[in-house]
Design an enzyme around this catalytic site. Structure first.
Site, PDB file in Angstrom:
ATOM      1  N   ARG A 237       0.867  -1.175   0.000  1.00 29.93           N
ATOM      2  CA  ARG A 237       0.000   0.000   0.000  1.00 29.93           C
ATOM      3  C   ARG A 237       0.906   1.228   0.000  1.00 29.93           C
ATOM      4  O   ARG A 237       2.001   1.189   0.597  1.00 29.93           O
ATOM      5  CB  ARG A 237      -0.900   0.043   1.247  1.00 29.93           C
ATOM      6  N   GLU A 266      -4.477   7.598  -4.281  1.00 34.13           N
ATOM      7  CA  GLU A 266      -4.821   6.980  -5.576  1.00 34.13           C
ATOM      8  C   GLU A 266      -6.168   7.497  -6.040  1.00 34.13           C
ATOM      9  O   GLU A 266      -7.060   7.692  -5.200  1.00 34.13           O
ATOM     10  CB  GLU A 266      -4.855   5.451  -5.429  1.00 34.13           C
ATOM     11  N   HIS A 285      -2.158   0.588  -9.763  1.00 36.29           N
ATOM     12  CA  HIS A 285      -2.697  -0.408  -8.818  1.00 36.29           C
ATOM     13  C   HIS A 285      -3.359  -1.579  -9.570  1.00 36.29           C
ATOM     14  O   HIS A 285      -4.571  -1.791  -9.472  1.00 36.29           O
ATOM     15  CB  HIS A 285      -3.691   0.251  -7.846  1.00 36.29           C
TER      16      HIS A 285
HETATM   17  N1  LIG Z   1      -0.853  -4.123  -5.441  1.00 33.41           N
HETATM   18  C1  LIG Z   1      -1.930  -4.876  -5.384  1.00 33.41           C
HETATM   19  O1  LIG Z   1      -2.776  -4.872  -6.259  1.00 33.41           O
HETATM   20  C2  LIG Z   1      -2.096  -5.789  -4.213  1.00 33.41           C
HETATM   21  C3  LIG Z   1      -2.726  -7.026  -4.421  1.00 33.41           C
HETATM   22  C4  LIG Z   1      -2.880  -7.849  -3.333  1.00 33.41           C
HETATM   23  C5  LIG Z   1      -2.432  -7.471  -2.091  1.00 33.41           C
HETATM   24  N2  LIG Z   1      -1.847  -6.260  -1.934  1.00 33.41           N
HETATM   25  C6  LIG Z   1      -1.346  -5.867  -0.605  1.00 33.41           C
HETATM   26  O2  LIG Z   1      -0.461  -6.873  -0.161  1.00 33.41           O
HETATM   27  C7  LIG Z   1      -0.714  -7.166   1.201  1.00 33.41           C
HETATM   28  C8  LIG Z   1      -0.234  -8.553   1.532  1.00 33.41           C
HETATM   29  O3  LIG Z   1      -1.079  -9.537   0.991  1.00 33.41           O
HETATM   30  P1  LIG Z   1      -0.859 -11.092   1.373  1.00 33.41           P
HETATM   31  O4  LIG Z   1      -2.037 -11.832   0.870  1.00 33.41           O
HETATM   32  O5  LIG Z   1       0.502 -11.537   0.968  1.00 33.41           O
HETATM   33  O6  LIG Z   1      -0.931 -11.002   2.958  1.00 33.41           O
HETATM   34  P2  LIG Z   1      -0.272 -11.954   4.046  1.00 33.41           P
HETATM   35  O7  LIG Z   1      -0.967 -11.658   5.302  1.00 33.41           O
HETATM   36  O8  LIG Z   1      -0.236 -13.351   3.556  1.00 33.41           O
HETATM   37  O9  LIG Z   1       1.252 -11.429   4.111  1.00 33.41           O
HETATM   38  C9  LIG Z   1       1.656 -10.275   4.745  1.00 33.41           C
HETATM   39  C10 LIG Z   1       2.960 -10.579   5.478  1.00 33.41           C
HETATM   40  O10 LIG Z   1       3.425  -9.362   6.053  1.00 33.41           O
HETATM   41  C11 LIG Z   1       3.927  -9.651   7.338  1.00 33.41           C
HETATM   42  N3  LIG Z   1       3.925  -8.462   8.178  1.00 33.41           N
HETATM   43  C12 LIG Z   1       2.868  -7.821   8.721  1.00 33.41           C
HETATM   44  N4  LIG Z   1       3.279  -6.773   9.437  1.00 33.41           N
HETATM   45  C13 LIG Z   1       4.624  -6.740   9.328  1.00 33.41           C
HETATM   46  C14 LIG Z   1       5.632  -5.895   9.848  1.00 33.41           C
HETATM   47  N5  LIG Z   1       5.315  -4.861  10.642  1.00 33.41           N
HETATM   48  N6  LIG Z   1       6.923  -6.161   9.540  1.00 33.41           N
HETATM   49  C15 LIG Z   1       7.250  -7.220   8.768  1.00 33.41           C
HETATM   50  N7  LIG Z   1       6.335  -8.058   8.252  1.00 33.41           N
HETATM   51  C16 LIG Z   1       5.038  -7.822   8.535  1.00 33.41           C
HETATM   52  C17 LIG Z   1       2.996 -10.739   7.881  1.00 33.41           C
HETATM   53  O11 LIG Z   1       3.613 -11.457   8.919  1.00 33.41           O
HETATM   54  C18 LIG Z   1       2.752 -11.565   6.625  1.00 33.41           C
HETATM   55  O12 LIG Z   1       3.706 -12.616   6.528  1.00 33.41           O
HETATM   56  C19 LIG Z   1      -2.213  -6.924   1.341  1.00 33.41           C
HETATM   57  O13 LIG Z   1      -2.570  -6.640   2.673  1.00 33.41           O
HETATM   58  C20 LIG Z   1      -2.447  -5.740   0.430  1.00 33.41           C
HETATM   59  O14 LIG Z   1      -2.281  -4.539   1.139  1.00 33.41           O
HETATM   60  C21 LIG Z   1      -1.676  -5.417  -2.965  1.00 33.41           C
HETATM   61  O1  LIG Z   2      -5.710  -5.780  -1.599  1.00 34.22           O
HETATM   62  C1  LIG Z   2      -5.988  -6.167  -2.742  1.00 34.22           C
HETATM   63  O2  LIG Z   2      -6.634  -7.207  -2.972  1.00 34.22           O
HETATM   64  C2  LIG Z   2      -5.529  -5.379  -3.931  1.00 34.22           C
HETATM   65  O3  LIG Z   2      -4.832  -4.255  -3.570  1.00 34.22           O
HETATM   66  C3  LIG Z   2      -6.653  -5.061  -4.862  1.00 34.22           C
HETATM   67  O4  LIG Z   2      -7.372  -3.987  -4.347  1.00 34.22           O
END
Ligand SMILES: NC(=O)c1ccc[n+]([C@@H]2O[C@H](COP(=O)([O-])OP(=O)(O)OC[C@H]3O[C@@H](n4cnc5c(N)ncnc54)[C@H](O)[C@@H]3O)[C@@H](O)[C@H]2O)c1
Ligand SMILES: O=C(O)[C@H](O)CO
Length: 325
Positions: A237, A266, A285
């Site tokens: 994010r 955004e 995004h």
């Molecule tokens: N760009 C995009 O379109 C897009 C798409 C999907 C997800 N995302 C973002 O990616 C994030 C992660 O998704 P995910 O499914 O892999 O989640 P997830 O929960 O599987 O992974 C997140 C990881 O971050 C770690 N974490 C949390 N806080 C932390 C900290 N302070 N320091 C170090 N590590 C920390 C957690 O332990 C976990 O292993 C989502 O929350 C979302 O914000 C963005």
């Molecule tokens: O968190 C997510 O799933 C992606 O950022 C899409 O909004």
């Protein structure tokens, strides 16, 4: 009587019909100034909410006294306040898993585009500026064989690291809240503190959620720790980094380049200083934005809401640990 649900973004007709078969649906094609008042009025009777891309702040949800469940069409849950929902004992459902591989593909595209200066050089061709073989000043840098540092080795972090390890023979290192034995075993990933990771990675890729602990996790101090040749990638994010500090780091040569899919605000304004930097690759995004994956997310979110309204929180409840159940 059917439960009342607000759908606050458009979804394909078959998915909407699945909702309508069980719920009385009020539809808003996104929330904007024109329909905000109607949306607030509809909240008064709503049992459920489903949508994405709108901040559902507590003051707004206070207007929904009957709310029983919310379902976001995203894995990220930062548009809701999990503690506020927990105080009201309202589950927030989300879409983990179904978007891992697509989002990792996007993040790897950012890695490749920044390293090989793909957008900058493509623009040179399109604009008729390719007049002779490119020289050293426009060379890229290799991806294969380099060190990839992942901050936030969760589901998506792992999928990115898998591409780096198996596809590009990269050395994988990571920092995370906890150790990840599967990444260490399968990808030979090395666990380390964030400072060591920043100092020793060729590519630094941030994939944490946005939380109170990760807001502005990466700022001027962290960019200064990175190698001058480092490439910074953010797919989490925008608020996880200090964007002004990143602009400085890219302008002053503190780091080599950045690839960003997410921004503090955004859509990113065309006036942003980031848009003036050739060493920044900027995506709107699009982490999960393929037809297949967006449909899978919508299907998952519809299932999630219907299950939650029927009292089944066994899958994809983001705040289950905070609820009184
Ligand atoms: N760009 C995009 O379109 C897009 C798409 C999907 C997800 N995302 C973002 O990616 C994030 C992660 O998704 P995910 O499914 O892999 O989640 P997830 O929960 O599987 O992974 C997140 C990881 O971050 C770690 N974490 C949390 N806080 C932390 C900290 N302070 N320091 C170090 N590590 C920390 C957690 O332990 C976990 O292993 C989502 O929350 C979302 O914000 C963005
Ligand atoms: O968190 C997510 O799933 C992606 O950022 C899409 O909004």
């Amino acid at each position: 009587m059917k439960k009342k649900v607000i759908l606050y973004r458009d979804i394909p007709a078959p998915e909407r019909q699945r909702l309508e078969a069980q719920c009385d649906v009020t539809f808003f094609d996104g929330i904007n100034q024109d329909n905000q008042q109607a949306f607030v009025s509809a909240l008064a009777d709503a049992d459920g909410l489903i949508g994405s891309s709108t901040d559902m702040r507590p003051e707004l949800l206070d207007r929904a006294p009957k709310l029983k469940a919310a379902s976001t069409i995203s894995v990220g849950t930062d548009q809701y306040d999990l503690n506020y929902l927990a105080k009201r004992n309202i589950p927030l459902m989300h879409t983990p898993g179904v978007l891992n591989e697509t989002t990792a593909d996007t993040l790897f595209t950012l890695i490749m585009c920044t390293a090989r200066r793909a957008i900058e050089l493509s623009n040179m061709v399109r604009e008729g500026r390719w007049t002779s073989n490119i020289g050293e000043s426009l060379y890229g840098t290799d991806v294969h064989g380099k060190t990839l540092g992942i901050i936030g080795m969760g589901r998506i972090g792992y999928a990115i690291a898998k591409r780096g390890h198996f596809g590009f023979d990269m050395k994988i290192q990571y920092s995370n809240r906890s150790r990840k034995p599967d990444a260490e075993q399968d990808l030979h990933a090395t666990y380390m503190d964030m400072e060591t990771l920043l100092k020793t990675s060729d590519f630094v890729c941030v994939m944490t959620p946005l939380t109170a602990q990760t807001e502005r996790l990466i700022g001027a101090k962290e960019f200064a720790l990175m190698k001058k040749s480092a490439i910074f990638i953010n797919g989490s994010r925008g608020k996880v980094i200090d964007e002004a500090a990143l602009v400085d780091a890219l302008s002053n040569g503190t780091i080599r380049a950045a690839g960003l899919d997410v921004f503090e605000v955004e859509p990113l304004s065309g006036d942003s200083p980031l848009c003036k930097l050739d060493n920044a690759v900027l995506f709107p995004h699009i982490g999960s934005a393929t037809a297949e994956t967006r449909l899978a997310m919508i299907t998952c979110a519809v299932d999630n809401l219907l299950n939650a309204l029927n009292g089944d929180l066994s899958q994809n409840c983001a705040n289950l640990h905070l609820l009184n159940r």
